[in-house]
Design a protein around this motif. Structure first.
Motif, PDB file in Angstrom:
ATOM      1  N   TYR A 148       0.836  -1.196   0.000  1.00  0.00           N
ATOM      2  CA  TYR A 148       0.000   0.000   0.000  1.00  0.00           C
ATOM      3  C   TYR A 148       0.872   1.247   0.000  1.00  0.00           C
ATOM      4  N   ILE A 149       0.392   2.276  -0.686  1.00  0.00           N
ATOM      5  CA  ILE A 149       1.105   3.541  -0.826  1.00  0.00           C
ATOM      6  C   ILE A 149       0.411   4.577   0.048  1.00  0.00           C
ATOM      7  N   ARG A 150       1.178   5.217   0.918  1.00  0.00           N
ATOM      8  CA  ARG A 150       0.592   6.238   1.788  1.00  0.00           C
ATOM      9  C   ARG A 150       0.201   7.446   0.943  1.00  0.00           C
ATOM     10  N   ALA A 151      -1.058   7.824   1.004  1.00  0.00           N
ATOM     11  CA  ALA A 151      -1.542   8.985   0.272  1.00  0.00           C
ATOM     12  C   ALA A 151      -1.583  10.228   1.154  1.00  0.00           C
ATOM     13  N   GLU A 152      -1.799  10.012   2.435  1.00  0.00           N
ATOM     14  CA  GLU A 152      -1.896  11.133   3.375  1.00  0.00           C
ATOM     15  C   GLU A 152      -1.703  10.612   4.784  1.00  0.00           C
ATOM     16  N   GLN A 153      -1.098  11.416   5.619  1.00  0.00           N
ATOM     17  CA  GLN A 153      -0.973  11.079   7.035  1.00  0.00           C
ATOM     18  C   GLN A 153      -1.084  12.361   7.836  1.00  0.00           C
ATOM     19  N   VAL A 154      -1.920  12.328   8.853  1.00  0.00           N
ATOM     20  CA  VAL A 154      -2.115  13.480   9.723  1.00  0.00           C
ATOM     21  C   VAL A 154      -1.928  13.026  11.156  1.00  0.00           C
ATOM     22  N   SER A 155      -1.043  13.686  11.872  1.00  0.00           N
ATOM     23  CA  SER A 155      -0.867  13.449  13.299  1.00  0.00           C
ATOM     24  C   SER A 155      -1.445  14.665  14.011  1.00  0.00           C
ATOM     25  N   TYR A 156      -2.663  14.525  14.520  1.00  0.00           N
ATOM     26  CA  TYR A 156      -3.336  15.665  15.134  1.00  0.00           C
ATOM     27  C   TYR A 156      -3.325  15.545  16.647  1.00  0.00           C
ATOM     28  N   ASP A 157      -3.670  16.646  17.304  1.00  0.00           N
ATOM     29  CA  ASP A 157      -3.670  16.671  18.758  1.00  0.00           C
ATOM     30  C   ASP A 157      -4.844  17.514  19.241  1.00  0.00           C
ATOM     31  N   ASP A 158      -5.071  17.503  20.531  1.00  0.00           N
ATOM     32  CA  ASP A 158      -6.162  18.293  21.092  1.00  0.00           C
ATOM     33  C   ASP A 158      -5.643  19.492  21.885  1.00  0.00           C
ATOM     34  N   VAL A 159      -4.435  19.902  21.577  1.00  0.00           N
ATOM     35  CA  VAL A 159      -3.842  21.093  22.190  1.00  0.00           C
ATOM     36  C   VAL A 159      -3.316  22.000  21.085  1.00  0.00           C
ATOM     37  N   ALA A 160      -3.173  23.293  21.400  1.00  0.00           N
ATOM     38  CA  ALA A 160      -2.677  24.250  20.416  1.00  0.00           C
ATOM     39  C   ALA A 160      -1.313  23.780  19.891  1.00  0.00           C
ATOM     40  N   PRO A 161      -1.037  23.992  18.609  1.00  0.00           N
ATOM     41  CA  PRO A 161      -1.720  24.875  17.675  1.00  0.00           C
ATOM     42  C   PRO A 161      -2.942  24.259  17.000  1.00  0.00           C
ATOM     43  N   TRP A 162      -3.302  23.027  17.317  1.00  0.00           N
ATOM     44  CA  TRP A 162      -4.512  22.425  16.758  1.00  0.00           C
ATOM     45  C   TRP A 162      -5.737  23.072  17.391  1.00  0.00           C
ATOM     46  N   PRO A 163      -6.851  23.167  16.651  1.00  0.00           N
ATOM     47  CA  PRO A 163      -8.066  23.716  17.259  1.00  0.00           C
ATOM     48  C   PRO A 163      -8.456  22.880  18.488  1.00  0.00           C
ATOM     49  N   THR A 164      -8.715  23.544  19.594  1.00  0.00           N
ATOM     50  CA  THR A 164      -9.032  22.826  20.831  1.00  0.00           C
ATOM     51  C   THR A 164     -10.535  22.684  21.063  1.00  0.00           C
ATOM     52  N   GLU A 165     -11.350  23.425  20.316  1.00  0.00           N
ATOM     53  CA  GLU A 165     -12.798  23.378  20.511  1.00  0.00           C
ATOM     54  C   GLU A 165     -13.392  21.979  20.320  1.00  0.00           C
ATOM     55  N   PRO A 166     -12.900  21.156  19.390  1.00  0.00           N
ATOM     56  CA  PRO A 166     -13.509  19.837  19.206  1.00  0.00           C
ATOM     57  C   PRO A 166     -13.260  18.859  20.359  1.00  0.00           C
ATOM     58  N   ASP A 167     -12.464  19.237  21.328  1.00  0.00           N
ATOM     59  CA  ASP A 167     -12.145  18.339  22.430  1.00  0.00           C
ATOM     60  C   ASP A 167     -13.262  18.333  23.468  1.00  0.00           C
ATOM     61  N   GLY A 168     -14.283  17.515  23.234  1.00  0.00           N
ATOM     62  CA  GLY A 168     -15.361  17.324  24.199  1.00  0.00           C
ATOM     63  C   GLY A 168     -16.518  18.292  24.098  1.00  0.00           C
ATOM     64  N   THR A 169     -16.547  19.144  23.073  1.00  0.00           N
ATOM     65  CA  THR A 169     -17.634  20.122  22.962  1.00  0.00           C
ATOM     66  C   THR A 169     -18.680  19.739  21.927  1.00  0.00           C
ATOM     67  N   GLY A 170     -18.466  18.641  21.224  1.00  0.00           N
ATOM     68  CA  GLY A 170     -19.407  18.230  20.180  1.00  0.00           C
ATOM     69  C   GLY A 170     -19.019  18.718  18.797  1.00  0.00           C
ATOM     70  N   GLN A 171     -18.030  19.590  18.708  1.00  0.00           N
ATOM     71  CA  GLN A 171     -17.564  20.041  17.403  1.00  0.00           C
ATOM     72  C   GLN A 171     -16.570  19.033  16.838  1.00  0.00           C
ATOM     73  N   VAL A 172     -16.261  19.183  15.560  1.00  0.00           N
ATOM     74  CA  VAL A 172     -15.352  18.283  14.866  1.00  0.00           C
ATOM     75  C   VAL A 172     -14.226  19.090  14.224  1.00  0.00           C
ATOM     76  N   LEU A 173     -13.147  18.388  13.847  1.00  0.00           N
ATOM     77  CA  LEU A 173     -12.095  19.011  13.050  1.00  0.00           C
ATOM     78  C   LEU A 173     -12.515  18.983  11.595  1.00  0.00           C
ATOM     79  N   GLN A 174     -12.389  20.100  10.914  1.00  0.00           N
ATOM     80  CA  GLN A 174     -12.704  20.191   9.487  1.00  0.00           C
ATOM     81  C   GLN A 174     -11.486  20.749   8.765  1.00  0.00           C
ATOM     82  N   ARG A 175     -11.157  20.084   7.668  1.00  0.00           N
ATOM     83  CA  ARG A 175     -10.017  20.534   6.861  1.00  0.00           C
ATOM     84  C   ARG A 175     -10.436  21.762   6.069  1.00  0.00           C
TER      85      ARG A 175
END
Length: 72
Positions: free
Chosen positions: A23-50
């Motif tokens: 298999y060929i990797r097409a995309e990889q994202v290592s996200y987190d729930d702390v800045a600089p990532w948006p922190t609002e989706p952490d337990g508030t019902g919101q989601v991360l959107q690209r």
């Protein structure tokens, strides 16, 4: 684990007779729930959107908090 993850999207590569498919990797994202990532989706019902699908996916600045949109 609800505190950041790694998501990897892969597509099947060629498969030669008698060989295991690779298999060929097409995309990889290592996200987190702390800045600089948006922190609002952490337990508030919101989601991360690209923001820009064509931009680098592993860049926290390319993501924003948003309302969930099931099925879209």
């Amino acid at each position: 684990d609800n505190a950041g993850e790694k998501v990897r999207l892969s597509r099947p590569g060629d498969q030669e007779y008698g060989q295991e498919r690779y298999y060929i990797r097409a995309e990889q994202v290592s996200y987190d729930d702390v800045a600089p990532w948006p922190t609002e989706p952490d337990g508030t019902g919101q989601v991360l959107q690209r923001i820009d699908p064509a931009a680098y996916g592993n860049d926290a600045q390319n993501w924003q908090a948003g309302d969930p949109s099931p099925g879209q």
